[in-house]
Design a protein around this motif. Structure first.
Motif, PDB file in Angstrom:
ATOM      1  N   ILE A  76       0.809  -1.076   0.129  1.00 25.97           N
ATOM      2  CA  ILE A  76       0.058   0.062   0.280  1.00 25.97           C
ATOM      3  C   ILE A  76       0.692   1.257  -0.163  1.00 25.97           C
ATOM      4  N   MET A  77       1.984   1.606   0.905  1.00 23.13           N
ATOM      5  CA  MET A  77       2.788   2.395   1.176  1.00 23.13           C
ATOM      6  C   MET A  77       3.088   2.779  -0.174  1.00 23.13           C
TER       7      MET A  77
ATOM      8  N   TRP B   3      -3.338   2.749  -8.935  1.00 23.31           N
ATOM      9  CA  TRP B   3      -4.047   2.014  -7.774  1.00 23.31           C
ATOM     10  C   TRP B   3      -4.660   2.734  -6.883  1.00 23.31           C
ATOM     11  N   MET B   4      -5.580   2.654  -6.854  1.00 19.95           N
ATOM     12  CA  MET B   4      -6.744   3.406  -5.501  1.00 19.95           C
ATOM     13  C   MET B   4      -7.522   2.892  -5.057  1.00 19.95           C
ATOM     14  N   THR B   5      -8.626   3.267  -3.951  1.00 20.85           N
ATOM     15  CA  THR B   5      -9.144   2.979  -2.908  1.00 20.85           C
ATOM     16  C   THR B   5     -10.871   3.852  -3.049  1.00 20.85           C
ATOM     17  N   LYS B   6     -11.660   2.790  -3.287  1.00 24.23           N
ATOM     18  CA  LYS B   6     -13.245   3.740  -2.802  1.00 24.23           C
ATOM     19  C   LYS B   6     -13.318   3.729  -1.206  1.00 24.23           C
ATOM     20  N   TRP B   7     -12.714   3.537  -0.560  1.00 27.59           N
ATOM     21  CA  TRP B   7     -12.830   3.674   0.856  1.00 27.59           C
ATOM     22  C   TRP B   7     -12.094   5.184   1.259  1.00 27.59           C
ATOM     23  N   SER B   8     -12.411   5.182   2.722  1.00 21.84           N
ATOM     24  CA  SER B   8     -12.673   6.424   2.986  1.00 21.84           C
ATOM     25  C   SER B   8     -10.924   6.665   4.074  1.00 21.84           C
ATOM     26  N   TRP B   9      -9.623   6.762   2.727  1.00 22.04           N
ATOM     27  CA  TRP B   9      -8.087   6.818   3.281  1.00 22.04           C
ATOM     28  C   TRP B   9      -8.332   7.691   2.150  1.00 22.04           C
ATOM     29  N   ASP B  10      -9.230   9.460   2.881  1.00 21.88           N
ATOM     30  CA  ASP B  10      -8.522  10.511   1.659  1.00 21.88           C
ATOM     31  C   ASP B  10      -7.089  10.931   2.031  1.00 21.88           C
TER      32      ASP B  10
ATOM     33  N   PHE C 287      -4.889   9.883   3.333  1.00 22.37           N
ATOM     34  CA  PHE C 287      -3.113   8.702   2.740  1.00 22.37           C
ATOM     35  C   PHE C 287      -3.258   9.080   1.397  1.00 22.37           C
ATOM     36  N   GLN C 288      -4.431   8.856   0.827  1.00 21.00           N
ATOM     37  CA  GLN C 288      -4.614   9.157  -0.890  1.00 21.00           C
ATOM     38  C   GLN C 288      -4.047  10.524  -1.140  1.00 21.00           C
ATOM     39  N   SER C 289      -4.077  11.666  -0.701  1.00 22.07           N
ATOM     40  CA  SER C 289      -3.646  12.836  -0.451  1.00 22.07           C
ATOM     41  C   SER C 289      -2.218  13.201  -0.004  1.00 22.07           C
ATOM     42  N   LEU C 290      -2.152  12.324   0.282  1.00 23.05           N
ATOM     43  CA  LEU C 290      -0.131  12.445   0.850  1.00 23.05           C
ATOM     44  C   LEU C 290      -0.570  13.432   1.805  1.00 23.05           C
ATOM     45  N   ASN C 291      -1.772  13.741   2.784  1.00 20.97           N
ATOM     46  CA  ASN C 291      -1.629  14.284   3.701  1.00 20.97           C
ATOM     47  C   ASN C 291      -1.541  13.333   4.941  1.00 20.97           C
TER      48      ASN C 291
ATOM     49  N   LYS D  48       0.601  14.546  -7.359  1.00 16.44           N
ATOM     50  CA  LYS D  48      -0.836  15.296  -7.347  1.00 16.44           C
ATOM     51  C   LYS D  48      -1.317  15.485  -8.630  1.00 16.44           C
ATOM     52  N   GLN D  49      -1.027  14.526  -9.759  1.00 19.22           N
ATOM     53  CA  GLN D  49      -1.773  13.757 -10.796  1.00 19.22           C
ATOM     54  C   GLN D  49      -3.043  13.095 -10.190  1.00 19.22           C
ATOM     55  N   HIS D  50      -2.416  12.643  -9.476  1.00 23.93           N
ATOM     56  CA  HIS D  50      -3.549  11.860  -8.869  1.00 23.93           C
ATOM     57  C   HIS D  50      -3.997  11.430  -7.899  1.00 23.93           C
ATOM     58  N   GLY D  51      -4.236  12.762  -7.075  1.00 26.06           N
ATOM     59  CA  GLY D  51      -5.224  12.835  -5.435  1.00 26.06           C
ATOM     60  C   GLY D  51      -4.214  13.390  -4.870  1.00 26.06           C
ATOM     61  N   GLY D  52      -2.932  13.478  -4.721  1.00 23.34           N
ATOM     62  CA  GLY D  52      -2.364  13.703  -3.785  1.00 23.34           C
ATOM     63  C   GLY D  52      -1.915  15.243  -3.566  1.00 23.34           C
ATOM     64  N   SER D  53      -3.227  15.559  -4.045  1.00 24.42           N
ATOM     65  CA  SER D  53      -3.422  17.616  -3.512  1.00 24.42           C
ATOM     66  C   SER D  53      -2.118  17.918  -2.768  1.00 24.42           C
TER      67      SER D  53
END
Length: 652
Positions: free
Chosen positions: A72-73, A81-88, A90-94, A618-623
């Motif tokens: 995952i890391m 890869w991405m997930t629909k779960w509420s791992w916001d 993690f996925q946004s790199l926050n 940044k292009q894939h959710g890592g705002s």
């Protein structure tokens, strides 16, 4: 740091002997006192097996496919890869310091290093025969080096316990500072090199560390550290160990094809609770109708983003492993794009019909040979810029992807062991030639050199190498080759002084390969030849002219192979002329690695090495991506227990 062991008691995990895989699955015997353990090989084997268990720990471990795992890391915000779960976060790199997604690996693997150290030191003191002890020490060193390299990759230099006294007598007062980068990288390099030198090429028990596993981790480490020459040397070693591409991409990952020739290191799985692969449950929608009759526990989370799916070239069969439609329990198909899903379903691992619903028996692939080929292509490009060997290596992988087959089966074209004696200038299929007799001078024979081999080798004593590269040649003439097929060469060499020369092919194959030998060091040379441009005869030879004067050279085990199922020469094959500079080919290799190795837990590492991670994130959710995300945060509990550990930059 946490207290991991006490001096008098430890948990030893044994194993069951009913199958090869089960040799790596533990039964908890009890707490064993050191004074009555480590007394025989079974004890050493059980102690070593307990460290393999650190890889998977009941199916939710750090080298599985669960939250807090290396998989995952290395996949988050990479675009594949991405997930629909509420791992916001993690996925946004926050990244949140107290979130398991970023601390789980640390929490598992830092103590695993200590446990490996403890086992190594106890085995050293065992009364068991040294050869037996060294076998298990080598495996433990491989695992410890593996763990240390990944901790360094994710968190930077960390205090780890690799000292006997600290492992035997953990103290709550031990609060070390973070080590230097030089110390951490030096330890990783030495540990993996020593393990590789001690380990066998194959193991009787599938899933245990081998020479290939240690070399693979070492090569990747060198690549990430931009030690390209060292990485090239290790890649040459790997390519001489007998691995080969599977003909069918899908079958690499099948539960029915475990131990295939492409696999270098895996985390073994069994279709039972706590021992299997959770991939399908993490991914599948509840209404998915299994093609093999499995009633899945389906958590409907993970997806392959459409942008990645759409990046594949037309005709690439690897994309077929991503489902855009799936069979529904209600009947018919669900079109995932039409249904507004953010991506497709990964069936890179085929369904296991023995899966009880959650735990698949597919072994989780950590390293495989296709990665070696693409890694070497990258290494050679970094050293030399665009070159034919890099293109050929990439094309081997693309041949399979576009339907031309894999490397297996192989056909031996030349196999010269030099067991006979010279008749005039010939021994077997090989001749020795002096084409510049007015200047060059040498003598030759077959003889035994114990440093190289217990059997005969060809020995050349070169007094004067002449002035031209072609002056002295060790030749195999009239080698018939086929257009579009893939050929490889391997041999062992030893010289009594530092020397460089070249291997050359002329005729239907045009190829030049530089070879460098260090004095009195046996070198196992292995490389792929340029693909033949026509069917016909070729000459293969060592060009020893203009090399060095007054030295002895020994050559043995000269093998030329045709990888019979490879080829095709289709329009999908890359051409060297299309890559004008190192940067252009580097970008292409990054694309090729993505298409071949998606969902294998390597993408973040690749992007970091190429300097692309933050831009891609940044292009894939890592705002929130910034330079701090080049490392993960160290967990709060570690900082509280040891205030001398300084948090990575950018985390509060």
């Amino acid at each position: 740091m946490k207290t991991f062991l006490n001096y008098t008691l430890m948990l030893v995990l044994g194993f069951v002997l009913s199958s090869c895989e089960k040799d790596l699955n533990p039964i908890i015997y009890d707490r064993i006192a050191p004074n009555n353990f480590f007394q025989n090989e079974n004890d050493l084997r059980a102690a070593t097996t307990s460290i393999y268990w650190e890889l998977k720990t009941n199916g939710w471990g750090p080298y599985r496919v669960s939250d807090g795992s290396a998989f995952i890391m290395n996949e988050g915000a990479t675009g594949e890869w991405m997930t629909k779960w509420s791992w916001d976060a993690f996925q946004s790199l926050n990244w949140i310091i107290g979130e398991k997604m970023v601390y789980g690996f640390y929490e598992s693997i830092v103590p695993a290093v200590t446990r490996a150290t403890y086992m190594i030191e106890r085995i050293k003191e065992s009364p068991v025969d040294d050869a037996v002890k060294n076998k298990y020490i080598a495996e433990l060193k491989c695992l410890r080096g593996f763990f240390a390299a990944d901790l360094y990759h994710f968190y930077g230099p960390l205090p780890i316990i690799v000292d006997r006294e600290l492992a035997y007598n953990p103290s709550p007062d031990y609060r070390p500072e973070r080590p230097s980068t030089e110390w951490m990288t030096g330890f990783i390099e030495q540990e993996l090199r020593e393990a590789a030198d001690m380990l066998p090429v194959t193991q009787q028990d599938y899933g245990r560390c081998t020479k290939g596993a240690a070399l693979m981790k070492l090569m990747k480490f060198y690549m990430n550290e931009k030690e390209w020459q060292k990485a090239r040397d290790v890649s040459s070693e790997l390519m001489g160990l007998g691995y080969a591409l599977q003909e069918d991409y899908q079958q690499i990952f099948s539960a029915a094809n475990e131990g295939n020739s492409e696999l270098i290191f895996v985390v073994t799985s069994e279709p039972r609770e706590g021992f299997g692969l959770l991939l399908f449950s993490n991914m599948l929608p509840p209404d998915y109708r299994s093609s093999v009759g499995v009633d899945y526990a389906a958590w409907n989370g993970w997806r392959v983003p459409w942008s990645f799916y759409d990046s594949f070239e037309p005709g690439d069969k690897r994309r077929d492993r991503i489902l855009t439609k799936y069979p529904s329990k209600a009947g018919g198909e669900v079109d995932m794009r039409a249904a507004g899903e953010p991506g497709g379903l990964s069936f890179k691992y085929p369904e296991d019909p023995n899966n009880p619903g959650q735990w698949a028996g597919n072994d989780q692939v950590i390293f495989r040979y296709a990665d070696v080929l693409l890694a070497r292509a990258e290494i050679l490009n970094e050293l030399n810029g665009p070159n034919q060997e890099s293109i050929d290596l990439i094309n081997q992988v693309r041949d399979r992807a576009f339907g031309a087959g894999g490397q297996s089966p192989e056909v031996i074209v030349v196999d010269e062991q030099f067991e006979g004696n010279f008749t005039d200038n010939a021994v077997g299929a090989i001749t020795v030639n002096n084409f510049q007799e007015d200047q060059a001078s040498l003598s030759y024979r077959t003889t035994t050199n114990d440093a190289l081999s217990a059997s005969k080798a060809v020995n050349l004593s070169i007094t004067n190498p002449g002035t031209e590269w072609w002056a002295i040649q060790v030749r195999a003439d009239n080698i018939e080759v086929e257009e579009g097929k893939s050929y490889s060469v391997s041999f062992k060499a030893l010289a009594d002084k530092d020397v460089s020369f070249s291997f050359r092919a002329e005729g239907s194959i045009a190829h030049t390969q530089n070879i460098t030998l260090k004095a009195n060091e046996v070198t196992e040379v292995s490389f792929e030849l340029t693909t033949p441009h026509a069917t016909g005869g070729s000459v293969l030879f060592l060009a020893l002219g203009n090399s060095a004067a007054d030295y002895d050279l020994w050559i043995d085990d000269l093998v030329v192979k045709k990888n019979a199922a490879t080829g095709g020469g289709g329009g999908y094959r890359l051409e060297l002329a299309d890559y004008a500079g190192k940067e252009v080919l580097r970008d292409r290799i990054l694309l090729e690695r993505g298409w071949e190795l998606w969902w294998e837990g390597v993408r973040r590492e690749d992007l970091l090495r190429h300097g692309s991670y933050l831009d891609v994130a940044k292009q894939h959710g890592g705002s929130n991506a910034s330079s701090k995300n080049l490392l993960f945060p160290i967990p709060n509990w570690a900082l509280i227990e040891n205030p001398n550990i300084i948090q990575n930059d950018g985390y509060n």
